[in-house]
Each structure stands twice: as structure tokens, then as C-alpha cells.
Design a protein around this motif. Structure first.
Motif, PDB file in Angstrom:
ATOM      1  N   UNK A  14       9.580  28.616 -27.972  1.00  0.00           N
ATOM      2  CA  UNK A  14      10.665  28.375 -27.034  1.00  0.00           C
ATOM      3  C   UNK A  14      10.346  27.110 -26.245  1.00  0.00           C
ATOM      4  N   UNK A  15      11.392  26.500 -25.682  1.00  0.00           N
ATOM      5  CA  UNK A  15      11.191  25.276 -24.919  1.00  0.00           C
ATOM      6  C   UNK A  15      12.290  25.124 -23.881  1.00  0.00           C
ATOM      7  N   UNK A  16      12.005  24.258 -22.923  1.00  0.00           N
ATOM      8  CA  UNK A  16      13.022  23.800 -21.973  1.00  0.00           C
ATOM      9  C   UNK A  16      12.764  22.315 -21.751  1.00  0.00           C
ATOM     10  N   UNK A  17      13.804  21.509 -21.905  1.00  0.00           N
ATOM     11  CA  UNK A  17      13.761  20.090 -21.592  1.00  0.00           C
ATOM     12  C   UNK A  17      14.646  19.855 -20.373  1.00  0.00           C
ATOM     13  N   UNK A  18      14.130  19.143 -19.390  1.00  0.00           N
ATOM     14  CA  UNK A  18      14.912  18.763 -18.222  1.00  0.00           C
ATOM     15  C   UNK A  18      15.250  17.282 -18.345  1.00  0.00           C
ATOM     16  N   UNK A  19      16.527  16.972 -18.204  1.00  0.00           N
ATOM     17  CA  UNK A  19      16.988  15.593 -18.291  1.00  0.00           C
ATOM     18  C   UNK A  19      16.565  14.820 -17.056  1.00  0.00           C
ATOM     19  N   UNK A  20      15.878  13.713 -17.271  1.00  0.00           N
ATOM     20  CA  UNK A  20      15.458  12.810 -16.196  1.00  0.00           C
ATOM     21  C   UNK A  20      16.270  11.510 -16.318  1.00  0.00           C
ATOM     22  N   UNK A  21      16.011  10.556 -15.465  1.00  0.00           N
ATOM     23  CA  UNK A  21      16.656   9.241 -15.565  1.00  0.00           C
ATOM     24  C   UNK A  21      16.132   8.476 -16.777  1.00  0.00           C
ATOM     25  N   UNK A  22      16.853   7.445 -17.171  1.00  0.00           N
ATOM     26  CA  UNK A  22      16.422   6.496 -18.193  1.00  0.00           C
ATOM     27  C   UNK A  22      16.256   7.113 -19.581  1.00  0.00           C
ATOM     28  N   UNK A  23      17.011   8.155 -19.891  1.00  0.00           N
ATOM     29  CA  UNK A  23      16.947   8.773 -21.207  1.00  0.00           C
ATOM     30  C   UNK A  23      15.678   9.552 -21.477  1.00  0.00           C
ATOM     31  N   UNK A  24      15.043  10.055 -20.434  1.00  0.00           N
ATOM     32  CA  UNK A  24      13.779  10.791 -20.572  1.00  0.00           C
ATOM     33  C   UNK A  24      14.037  12.291 -20.479  1.00  0.00           C
ATOM     34  N   UNK A  25      13.419  13.028 -21.382  1.00  0.00           N
ATOM     35  CA  UNK A  25      13.408  14.491 -21.333  1.00  0.00           C
ATOM     36  C   UNK A  25      11.985  14.920 -21.017  1.00  0.00           C
ATOM     37  N   UNK A  26      11.824  15.731 -19.989  1.00  0.00           N
ATOM     38  CA  UNK A  26      10.514  16.285 -19.633  1.00  0.00           C
ATOM     39  C   UNK A  26      10.548  17.754 -19.984  1.00  0.00           C
ATOM     40  N   UNK A  27       9.577  18.217 -20.772  1.00  0.00           N
ATOM     41  CA  UNK A  27       9.667  19.578 -21.257  1.00  0.00           C
ATOM     42  C   UNK A  27       8.416  20.404 -21.156  1.00  0.00           C
TER      43      UNK A  27
END
Length: 125
Positions: A14-27
Motif C-alpha cells: 500500500x502507499x500514499x503520495x502527497x502532492x507537493x509543489x513543482x510536480x513532486x510527490x512525497x510518499x
């Protein structure tokens, strides 16, 4: 209760990616082969930026991604495509030689939440 031994073939995660600025996903991700969660980070490639393609949403695109594992660091690219249902996506972790994982996710706020499983499909197969 006996413990279950999982192999790479049995991997489900399972995963969760959080949308950040500049096209970055932090997961953050976890799976059946690990005892604790690990981080993953991805950045959308400039050529797949949704800002350049008005028909594309904020998650769709190709990302360079890197994640930590128990025994080191892994890197490849991640492709996110819209699925048939609104707010749902298919994910593919792959390189030029093979596909490592496939996933399915949905949007919750600024997060992409989903599940993934092991795939090892060589290109041209």
C-alpha cells in the motif's frame, strides 16, 4: 499463530503520495516483505507536465522516482495514468527493460492512496 513467509512473487503493498509543489510527490509505502513503512519521492518529468497539456490532470504523467528499502535505495520511473473511474489511477513502476510493480489508486484531498503488487514483465513479452 504461525507466521506467514512471503516471497517477491507474493508482494502486495500500500502507499500514499502527497502532492507537493513543482510536480513532486512525497510518499510512504509498506508491503508484505517489510516490517515497517519506507519513504518514496517522485518528480514529474518536464515533458509530461500537466501545465503544458490542458487535458491532463495534476497526477497524470511520468515521474522519476526513488525509494528506500531495507537493503538500499531503488530508482526507476513511475507512470501514472487515469483509470476509467473519475479520480482513479493506474500506476506502473518500470524501466526500459521491465515492469516492476503495478498499482491502483484513488484521490483523497491532495493525496493519491492505493495498493500495488509485484509484476515482472519483460518488454516485448
Amino acid at each position: 499463530m504461525p507466521s506467514t513467509v512471503f516471497t517477491q512473487k507474493d508482494l502486495i503493498g500500500s502507499f500514499v503520495f502527497t502532492l507537493q509543489d513543482h510536480g513532486i510527490l512525497q510518499g510512504l509505502y509498506n508491503n508484505t516483505l517489510q516490517e515497517k513503512p519506507f519513504p518514496e519521492s517522485a518528480q514529474r518529468r518536464p515533458e509530461s507536465s500537466s501545465a503544458k497539456k490542458s487535458n491532463q490532470d495534476i497526477f497524470t504523467g511520468i515521474y522519476d522516482t526513488i525509494w528506500l528499502e531495507v537493503d538500499g535505495v531503488e530508482a526507476t520511473y513511475l507512470e501514472i495514468r487515469p483509470a476509467k473511474n473519475a479520480g482513479t489511477y493506474y500506476l506502473f513502476w518500470r524501466d526500459d527493460e521491465k515492469e516492476y510493480f503495478r498499482g491502483l489508486a484513488f484521490v483523497r484531498g491532495n493525496d493519491l492512496v492505493g495498493a500495488y503488487w509485484h509484476e515482472e514483465i519483460k518488454k516485448g513479452s
